[in-house]
Design a protein around this motif. Structure first.
Motif, PDB file in Angstrom:
ATOM      1  N   ARG A 180       0.826  -1.208   0.000  1.00 57.30           N
ATOM      2  CA  ARG A 180       0.000   0.000   0.000  1.00 57.30           C
ATOM      3  C   ARG A 180       0.861   1.259   0.000  1.00 57.30           C
ATOM      4  O   ARG A 180       0.527   2.260  -0.635  1.00 57.30           O
ATOM      5  CB  ARG A 180      -0.932   0.007   1.212  1.00 57.30           C
ATOM      6  CG  ARG A 180      -1.988  -1.078   1.199  1.00 57.30           C
ATOM      7  CD  ARG A 180      -2.991  -0.867   2.313  1.00 57.30           C
ATOM      8  NE  ARG A 180      -3.885   0.241   2.031  1.00 57.30           N
ATOM      9  CZ  ARG A 180      -4.700   0.784   2.941  1.00 57.30           C
ATOM     10  NH1 ARG A 180      -4.675   0.336   4.192  1.00 57.30           N
ATOM     11  NH2 ARG A 180      -5.503   1.777   2.611  1.00 57.30           N
TER      12      ARG A 180
ATOM     13  N   TRP B 292       2.079   1.853  -3.499  1.00 57.11           N
ATOM     14  CA  TRP B 292       0.999   2.354  -4.351  1.00 57.11           C
ATOM     15  C   TRP B 292       0.739   3.834  -4.113  1.00 57.11           C
ATOM     16  O   TRP B 292       0.406   4.576  -5.052  1.00 57.11           O
ATOM     17  CB  TRP B 292      -0.282   1.552  -4.126  1.00 57.11           C
ATOM     18  CG  TRP B 292      -0.349   0.252  -4.872  1.00 57.11           C
ATOM     19  CD1 TRP B 292      -0.459  -0.993  -4.336  1.00 57.11           C
ATOM     20  CD2 TRP B 292      -0.328   0.079  -6.290  1.00 57.11           C
ATOM     21  NE1 TRP B 292      -0.492  -1.941  -5.329  1.00 57.11           N
ATOM     22  CE2 TRP B 292      -0.415  -1.311  -6.541  1.00 57.11           C
ATOM     23  CE3 TRP B 292      -0.236   0.955  -7.372  1.00 57.11           C
ATOM     24  CZ2 TRP B 292      -0.421  -1.831  -7.825  1.00 57.11           C
ATOM     25  CZ3 TRP B 292      -0.231   0.431  -8.655  1.00 57.11           C
ATOM     26  CH2 TRP B 292      -0.326  -0.939  -8.878  1.00 57.11           C
TER      27      TRP B 292
ATOM     28  N   SER C  78      -0.232   9.376   4.878  1.00 58.88           N
ATOM     29  CA  SER C  78      -0.322   7.920   4.730  1.00 58.88           C
ATOM     30  C   SER C  78       0.930   7.172   5.165  1.00 58.88           C
ATOM     31  O   SER C  78       0.832   6.075   5.725  1.00 58.88           O
ATOM     32  CB  SER C  78      -0.620   7.576   3.260  1.00 58.88           C
ATOM     33  OG  SER C  78      -1.803   8.184   2.818  1.00 58.88           O
TER      34      SER C  78
ATOM     35  N   HIS D 131      -6.071   2.101  -4.522  1.00 61.76           N
ATOM     36  CA  HIS D 131      -5.025   1.766  -3.556  1.00 61.76           C
ATOM     37  C   HIS D 131      -4.679   2.852  -2.539  1.00 61.76           C
ATOM     38  O   HIS D 131      -4.012   2.565  -1.546  1.00 61.76           O
ATOM     39  CB  HIS D 131      -3.733   1.397  -4.309  1.00 61.76           C
ATOM     40  CG  HIS D 131      -3.849   0.176  -5.158  1.00 61.76           C
ATOM     41  ND1 HIS D 131      -3.927  -1.102  -4.640  1.00 61.76           N
ATOM     42  CD2 HIS D 131      -3.914   0.033  -6.514  1.00 61.76           C
ATOM     43  CE1 HIS D 131      -4.019  -1.984  -5.624  1.00 61.76           C
ATOM     44  NE2 HIS D 131      -4.014  -1.318  -6.779  1.00 61.76           N
TER      45      HIS D 131
END
Length: 503
Positions: free
Chosen positions: A23, A26, A142, A200
């Motif tokens: 992840r 991505w 993120s 994603h």
């Protein structure tokens, strides 16, 4: 105004994805694809301007609007775009930016007339204002803290490559196919970015984001910049017609009203008290001077090489490649040097060296040799930029407290974009450049380079007067992140911060 969703299913304020996880990778792919197309578009369009003018007509006025249409909405809405992502969801706003940019790119590539192309460029700028701030904000929200510096370094390197190949790729597309492919080129990349982002990339938003958007402030700065830009581009060509007078008046009123509105808003786009730091103010004045000179000069240089010296689009793109190479090779080293000796010397010396390169560009006239006239000027100019950019960005960040680094970076980016917008509009008429479709620029080109050189030199003098001698405190808006500068064109700017202008 509705509040963001709360509870266990609400988007997170911050995740903690390892960079080496699926992840995490991505997220990097999606943000690089999204921001990379914006940087690539900016570097390829200038090379295509003579071909656009030959096909659609309009001469210098259309060429100015093709560049400034994009910069107008981008610079006016850039700060708002960062706040929208924090407020409504970073992935959502990033995705909207991709959709708007894709539709506008298709419209640009299919535009039958100059006005249609300019209108599409305005929409492209709106997409960029939503897209570009979101790329780093998604990484910040993120990727886990210990990997964030490496993630942004990877992002900067890959987007830098996209900028670096822009002039070469744009020139090749114009010569081998059509200027329309300069815009259509982005479509497969935006499609891939959309797929990756929706499938994603996780959603996130800032729970502390402002409850009310500063729409009035955004409207004031948009009307102000739009009116002034219209007046500077259209009045020299059309004279003081009523629409030009109205645009000029609205532009001045909008620019005057903007700080007054911001001073009274609870959650403004721009907190004016950040300018209480004389070093911050001085660094931004230097930014304005250097990037105005950069944008105006490179805009006219691309036209001079093709319309006055007869270069092909590909040859013109390759001719300016040394600037990109010097930036990529030396910017990080200059940033490290500034950390050791302090920013005052490089921020003073760099603009002066860049100004010397611009003065040398005045010698690039019909009949001159690339190797003895153009190349030395381009190399000196690129060296000056490489000396300037990294210390300039770190000084902006170090001139305010750590919690305001995000605001400082956002303001500095808006200043740089606005400088480019105004330079492309103002420099040609002030220097006496008046070119029809595919016609030489005449002696106005040399005057424009000398004006740009003086502007760069003034930027260096401002830095000497306002920047402290000591070493800057190492401050970054994202933990472990070093700001970088993308390859030069009309959009060569420090990287956007991810958090808008909130402190």
């Amino acid at each position: 105004m509705n509040q963001p969703p709360q509870g266990p299913n609400a988007p997170a304020a911050r995740l903690s994805l390892p960079l080496d996880s699926s992840r995490g990778r991505w997220v990097i792919v999606g943000t690089v694809l999204g921001s990379g197309i914006a940087f690539l578009d900016s570097t390829v369009v200038t090379i295509a301007l003579p071909a656009i003018s030959r096909d659609l007509g309009g001469g210098l006025v259309v060429q100015q609007w093709v560049v400034d249409g994009y910069l107008l909405t981008l610079s006016a809405l850039l700060l708002l775009g960062g706040v929208l992502g924090d407020r409504y969801g970073r992935r959502k706003v990033f995705t909207l930016g991709l959709v708007a940019f894709t539709i506008a790119s298709l419209a640009c590539g299919l535009a039958p007339t100059g006005p249609v192309l300019v209108a599409a460029r305005l929409v492209q700028g709106v997409g960029g204002a939503l897209l570009v701030p979101g790329s780093l904000s998604l990484i910040d929200a993120s990727i886990r803290g210990e990997d964030r510096g490496a993630a942004v370094g990877l992002w900067a390197g890959l987007t830098g490559v996209s900028s670096a190949i822009g002039p070469f790729l744009g020139g090749w597309l114009v010569d081998a196919a059509s200027w329309r492919w300069v815009f259509l080129l982005s479509l497969p990349f935006t499609a891939a970015a959309l797929w990756v982002t929706l499938r994603h990339v996780p959603e996130s938003r800032d729970p502390a984001a402002p409850r009310r958007l500063d729409v009035l402030g955004a409207a004031c700065i948009t009307v102000g910049l739009g009116g002034v830009t219209y007046a500077f581009i259209e009045v020299p060509a059309r004279g003081w017609e009523p629409v030009g007078v109205v645009a000029a008046v609205l532009g001045v009123v909008g620019l005057v009203a903007f700080p007054l509105v911001e001073n009274r808003r609870r959650d403004p786009l721009l907190r004016l008290d950040i300018f209480r730091s004389s070093q911050f103010t001085g660094a931004n004045l230097t930014t304005f001077a250097v990037y105005a000179a950069l944008s105006g000069a490179l805009f006219l240089l691309a036209l001079q090489l093709q319309q006055s010296l007869g270069y092909t689009a590909l040859a013109a793109g390759v001719a300016t490649l040394p600037i990109t190479v010097l930036m990529l090779l030396l910017s990080s080293r200059m940033g490290a040097l500034a950390q050791r000796v302090g920013p005052r010397v490089p921020m003073t010396l760099g603009p002066i060296v860049a100004g010397a390169g611009l003065a040398l560009m005045a010698r690039i006239v019909p009949g001159s040799s690339y190797w003895t006239h153009a190349l030395p000027a381009i190399v000196v100019f690129g060296l000056g930029l490489a000396i300037t950019v990294a210390p300039l960005t770190s000084t902006v960040l170090a001139s305010v407290s750590g919690e305001r680094a995000g605001a400082a970076s956002g303001v500095n980016n808006a200043v740089a974009r606005t400088a480019g917008l105004l330079a492309v509009a103002v420099l040609p008429p002030v220097a006496g450049v008046s070119a029809g479709t595919d016609s030489p620029l005449g002696p106005g080109f040399g005057r424009a380079m000398l004006i740009s050189a003086v502007l760069c030199g003034l930027g260096g003098l401002v830095a000497f007067a306002t920047v402290r001698r000591g070493q800057p405190v190492h401050v970054n808006p994202l933990p472990g992140v070093h700001h970088a500068c993308q390859a030069p064109c009309t959009s060569q700017q420090p990287l956007e911060d991810t958090r808008g202008t909130r402190s």
